[in-house]
Enzyme design. Sequence first.
Site, PDB file in Angstrom:
ATOM      1  N   GLU A  72      -7.346  49.067   5.855  1.00 14.45           N
ATOM      2  CA  GLU A  72      -8.399  49.137   5.774  1.00 14.45           C
ATOM      3  C   GLU A  72      -9.894  48.238   6.757  1.00 14.45           C
ATOM      4  O   GLU A  72      -9.387  47.312   7.365  1.00 14.45           O
ATOM      5  CB  GLU A  72      -8.442  47.686   4.535  1.00 14.45           C
TER       6      GLU A  72
ATOM      7  N   LYS B 181     -10.030  43.589  -6.928  1.00  9.09           N
ATOM      8  CA  LYS B 181      -9.054  42.013  -5.295  1.00  9.09           C
ATOM      9  C   LYS B 181      -9.943  41.037  -5.629  1.00  9.09           C
ATOM     10  O   LYS B 181     -11.232  40.820  -5.938  1.00  9.09           O
ATOM     11  CB  LYS B 181     -10.598  43.446  -4.677  1.00  9.09           C
TER      12      LYS B 181
END
Length: 205
Positions: free
Chosen positions: A48, A138
């Site tokens: 990411e 998340k």
Amino acid sequence: MSPTSPVSRTFDELFGAVPVMAILRGMSEEKSVELAVRAWDVGVECVEVPVQDEEAARVLRAVVAAGAERGKPVGAGTVTSARRLGWAVSAGAAFTVAPGLDTEVARDSVAAGLPHLPGVATPTEVQAARGLGLDWLKAFPASVLGTGWFRAMRGPFPEVPFVATGGIDAENAGAYLDAGARVVAVGSALEDPDQLPLLADLLRR
């Protein structure tokens, strides 16, 4: 979605059986690509790159290009607005990540073909995210929530796969996986020679 964007894949497919994701925040293009390659070499599948400004968006594009050469997915992090989502789409990101839950950003990301990973910290946010059809969530900031949070969430939400993010490194990541996180997101471990062996151990779990 841009013509160069990858075919949409679910987080089940993106993460596979690998319990670690790498986050490359605030680094130069050269350093980001270097650490992404290091992550892929040790067995990490997902990388990411947060896109908090236009320079970071350019870094994302470079890492996406490097990942394409290896068939590795690269996502855009800190996607909190339509503008940042536009950067993610134009760079060819495979998924988006956010620190919190924004209904509009989540829906627009999925509509663009990019699975979205929103940040949650409460049962209410977990329910809201699931109500939007978002499967993976998340848990942020994980180091503040603590490992007990993941154990507590197993009761009401045993089917929810959480990615522990924030304050995680190779030394404490195992505790979060043991507590119920499906994936841990690390950054500093890739730069620390002492943590690399521990990271490799995590990937063999």
